[in-house]
Design an enzyme around this catalytic site. Structure first.
Site, PDB file in Angstrom:
ATOM      1  CG  ASP A 359      11.678   6.041  29.550  1.00 13.46           C
ATOM      2  OD1 ASP A 359      10.579   5.246  29.876  1.00 13.46           O
ATOM      3  OD2 ASP A 359      12.079   5.955  28.406  1.00 13.46           O
ATOM      4  CG  ASP A 470      10.015  11.859  24.676  1.00 15.84           C
ATOM      5  OD1 ASP A 470      10.114  12.492  23.612  1.00 15.84           O
ATOM      6  OD2 ASP A 470      10.932  11.517  25.675  1.00 15.84           O
ATOM      7  CG  MET A 471       6.670  10.916  18.725  1.00 13.45           C
ATOM      8  SD  MET A 471       7.600  11.149  17.161  1.00 13.45           S
ATOM      9  CE  MET A 471       6.415  10.661  16.005  1.00 13.45           C
ATOM     10  CB  CYS A 518       9.315  15.904  25.063  1.00 13.15           C
ATOM     11  SG  CYS A 518      10.915  15.293  24.874  1.00 13.15           S
ATOM     12  CG  ASP A 526       5.073  21.862  15.433  1.00 16.49           C
ATOM     13  OD1 ASP A 526       3.952  22.061  15.847  1.00 16.49           O
ATOM     14  OD2 ASP A 526       5.719  20.492  15.515  1.00 16.49           O
ATOM     15  CD  GLU A 606      28.205  23.042  43.095  1.00 11.35           C
ATOM     16  OE1 GLU A 606      28.881  22.993  42.174  1.00 11.35           O
ATOM     17  OE2 GLU A 606      28.252  21.808  43.709  1.00 11.35           O
TER      18      GLU A 606
END
Ligand code: GLA
Length: 722
Positions: A359, A470-471, A518, A526, A606
């Site tokens: 975003d 997205d939503m 998303c 689903d 790391e």
């Protein structure tokens, strides 16, 4: 009794046609030959009324017989699958059997997701019912996939009468059982904590859950399991139903006066009022059903296979997904091109394959108050064009991806100023705000066309291989200015059709695009969405320990290939918890693997570990994605350690994952009882070289090392040696 029987490899489903055309449900369970009407009982029951033609046979009542597609209006007072209203406001229907036929191949549903299969892999049974008085026809479609042990269902309603009718309920499936000794396993949650498994005994009356938020929701998932009380992961009978739909739905399990059970799932009937003029047709969303007589793990494996190979589509269905790095938790809105390239460079050097810009790249968007709807690259903020940014990322050896939220608009946007009537708002009322944004009316084609065109231009203007769609709010204030459709009764469904149309056309235009779904994380997780997007961001909660529980619940109905799963920074941004990079990596590997942090901030050690994690995930990819996934702990019974495994279909290999959830002084040793191995073979654990008999790994269980410290994790790779 005349019967209609569907057989899969290990299951049988049977309907029976009672005199005068009442369609009964006779059986769904392990494979069985012969007729099941001998299991029915007929008694004169008080206050259970009789059909007019059979009024002298008082032992025949729709109120207690097991029905295939119960309708409101013929004497059944349990929850109906079908309810319609005439223009005069009369609720009545009496669906009777007319005919049935079997055709090769699997039916498709216009505008809606559906299981697909080759003509050799499936057949379709069509059962035609009719309500004589109104002329309304309901065709029940059954898609039978014998090898998968799956039966799909869809109801097609056609108004063959002369008057308009209004559909008030048209469930995708309804299943009656002759007793009620069952438990309901369903998946509830909230934002950042989706799909928590909850199992409760079926009680008298109805237990229902669903969504009235416009998306399938974080709160309840459209996947449900009915089990016998004694059923476990390893054994017992259970039935699973997955609704291929991404909007408002309702699932209901009912135990009636005679202790019989009924399970239904479909569109949310609440405020659903769908007009069907003479000649018009309505298709319900599809439900996919499976029965397992071998416990919950086997039931999950059926749905995993179904979704992987017969729901997900496109180039990315079978191939390994690129290891991605998403900048959201690394920068939120605070970035420019240089900062992104710094993050990308480090990611590329450690082996990341795809850089995703989340975003904030478009319009004026430095927080969530403005910009949604304006799909124009903010070159000023990036300090370069998107094509340049993408080019530089490709030069680092990575692919490039972008976040979008096409269904939304901020009031503070050029789009809203130009088209305020495109957002859901009710005249004379102030709209409810969610994340400071409004929802565009995707039931209107011209709005979908506009957004699709704007976003397509961005994708075409730079090299973009991935989209995160997205939503980020629930739908409210449903109203549209287009005449004839002002009511909530159709729009919530048409909205979902609009979202599917957007995705279908976007994929047709850019067939090589990998689209990740998303909805504030996993609020639209689903099987319907998976038809368009083969993976979905599983949750906005990236805390590894919470993710274990979220991924555990998700795994009942969905394959790991569908689960977008990232290693993020510590302390975790959602919970404040710190967990080792090792543990975060092992948890994130149970999905489509990625990172969501600025890797520049890691120590050299790391960074080496990140390289190693990417190598491991790539090496084990086929075992993880094509292997059988086993849940090896039950959160309520094993609060101290979580475990899951991937076993190759030939049982030659196992990847065992263990995470300790709690730590104690002088700790007892938990043993993880493995599943799905060949009891006759020896398995070698590769890091120690030790041999373990398959039977004993499943019987005694693998000992969890007792090591001081919080949230320790282990990944053991076992190979069969003979
Ligand atoms: C949602 C998503 C996040 C991120 C933000 C961006 O919350 O789930 O992953 O993309 O939106 O606004």
């Amino acid at each position: 009794m005349e019967t209609i029987t569907l057989h899969t490899k290990h299951t049988t489903y049977q309907m029976g046609i009672l005199e005068h055309g009442f369609l009964l449900h006779l059986y769904y369970g392990p494979k069985a030959e012969g007729e099941m009407d001998g299991f029915l009982s007929y008694y004169d029951r008080g206050f259970s009324a009789n059909p007019y033609e059979l009024r002298d046979q008082r032992e025949i009542s729709m109120d207690y017989l097991p029905l295939e597609y119960p309708c409101y209006g013929n004497g059944d007072h349990r929850s109906p699958a079908f309810r319609m209203r005439t223009a005069d406001g009369v609720f009545a229907a009496d669906l009777r059997y007319q005919s049935s036929r079997t055709v090769p191949g699997k039916y498709a549903i216009p505008g809606l997701p559906a299981v697909y299969a080759g003509d050799q892999e499936a057949y379709t049974v069509e059962v035609l019912l009719e309500d004589k008085a109104s002329g309304v026809e309901v065709t029940l479609l059954y898609g039978v996939l014998p090898k998968l042990d799956v039966i799909t269902r869809c109801a097609v309603v056609k108004n063959n009468g002369t008057e308009p009718i209004f559909l008030n309920k048209a469930a995708s499936m309804s299943l009656d059982f002759l007793d009620g000794d069952y438990e309901l396993l369903h998946f509830y949650g909230r934002h950042a904590m989706e799909r928590m498994a909850e199992r409760t005994p079926l009680c008298h009356g109805s237990q229902g859950f669903g969504s009235r938020r416009g998306s399938s929701s974080h709160q309840h998932n459209p996947f449900v399991i009915l089990t016998r009380p004694e059923t476990t992961e390893r054994s017992g009978c259970c039935w699973g139903v997955s609704l291929l739909y991404s909007g408002n739905f309702w699932c209901e399990a009912e135990k009636d006066q005679f202790h019989q059970a009924r399970l239904q799932i479909g569109l949310l009937p609440e405020m659903f009022d769908y007009p069907l003029a003479p000649g018009e047709v309505f298709f319900s969303p599809e439900a996919a059903m499976a029965y397992s007589g071998k416990g919950l793990a086997h039931l999950s494996h059926i749905f995993h296979r179904l979704i992987r190979r017969h729901v997900c589509r496109g180039r990315f269905r079978d191939v390994r997904r690129p290891v991605l790095l998403n900048n959201w938790e690394a920068t939120y809105y605070d970035f420019d091109g240089k900062r992104l390239l710094d993050i990308a460079r480090e990611a590329a050097s450690l082996g990341v394959e795809l850089f995703v810009l989340d975003d904030g790249w478009f319009g004026v968007r430095n927080d969530d108050n403005s910009g949604l709807g304006d799909w124009i690259v903010n070159e000023e903020k990036l300090d370069m064009t998107l094509a340049d940014l993408s080019h530089q990322i490709h030069r680092m050896g990575m692919q490039f991806g972008l976040w979008i939220e096409p269904e939304m608009v901020n009031e503070d946007s050029a789009l809203y100023r130009q088209h305020p009537d495109w957002a859901f708002q009710i005249p004379g009322r102030k709209p409810v705000m969610g994340r400071n944004q409004l929802v565009l009316d995707f039931s209107r084609k011209e709005i979908v066309d506009h957004v699709l065109e704007a976003i397509s231009q961005v994708i075409a203007g730079a090299r973009i291989e991935y989209i995160k769609m997205d939503m980020n709010r629930s739908i409210s204030d449903v109203y549209t200015a287009v005449s004839g459709y002002q009511n909530y009764g159709t729009i919530m469904h048409r909205y979902v059709l609009g979202v599917y149309d957007f995705l279908e056309r976007l994929s047709a235009r850019f067939p090589d695009l990998l689209i990740e779904g998303c909805n504030g994380g996993g609020g639209r997780f689903d099987a319907g969405m998976l038809y368009y997007t083969p993976q979905i961001w599983c949750s906005d909660d990236t805390d590894a320990i919470e993710r274990i529980q979220i991924q555990h619940g998700t795994s009942f109905g969905y394959p790991v290939s569908a689960v977008g799963s990232h290693v993020s920074a510590v302390p975790n941004h959602q919970t404040g918890r710190s967990v080792s990079l090792h543990t975060r990596g092992i948890v994130a590997m149970a999905g489509s693997f990625g990172f969501e942090l600025d890797l520049n901030h890691l120590t050299d050690r790391e960074k080496e570990e990140v390289r190693e994690q990417i190598r491991t995930w790539k090496d084990c990819w086929s075992l993880i994605q094509d292997g059988l996934y086993y849940r090896l702990h039950e959160p309520s019974r094993h609060p101290d350690s979580a475990a899951w495994s991937f076993v190759s279909p030939d049982r030659q290999e196992m990847l065992l994952n263990i995470v300790t959830l709690d730590t104690h002084a002088n700790c007892p040793v938990p043993h993880i009882r493995c599943m799905g191995l060949d009891p006759k073979r020896q398995y070698q654990e590769l890091s120690s070289g030790r041999l373990f008999p398959g039977s004993a790994l499943m019987h005694t269980g693998f000992p969890v090392p007792v090591v001081p410290g919080e949230y320790n994790a282990w990944q053991y790779h076992f190979i069969a040696v003979n």
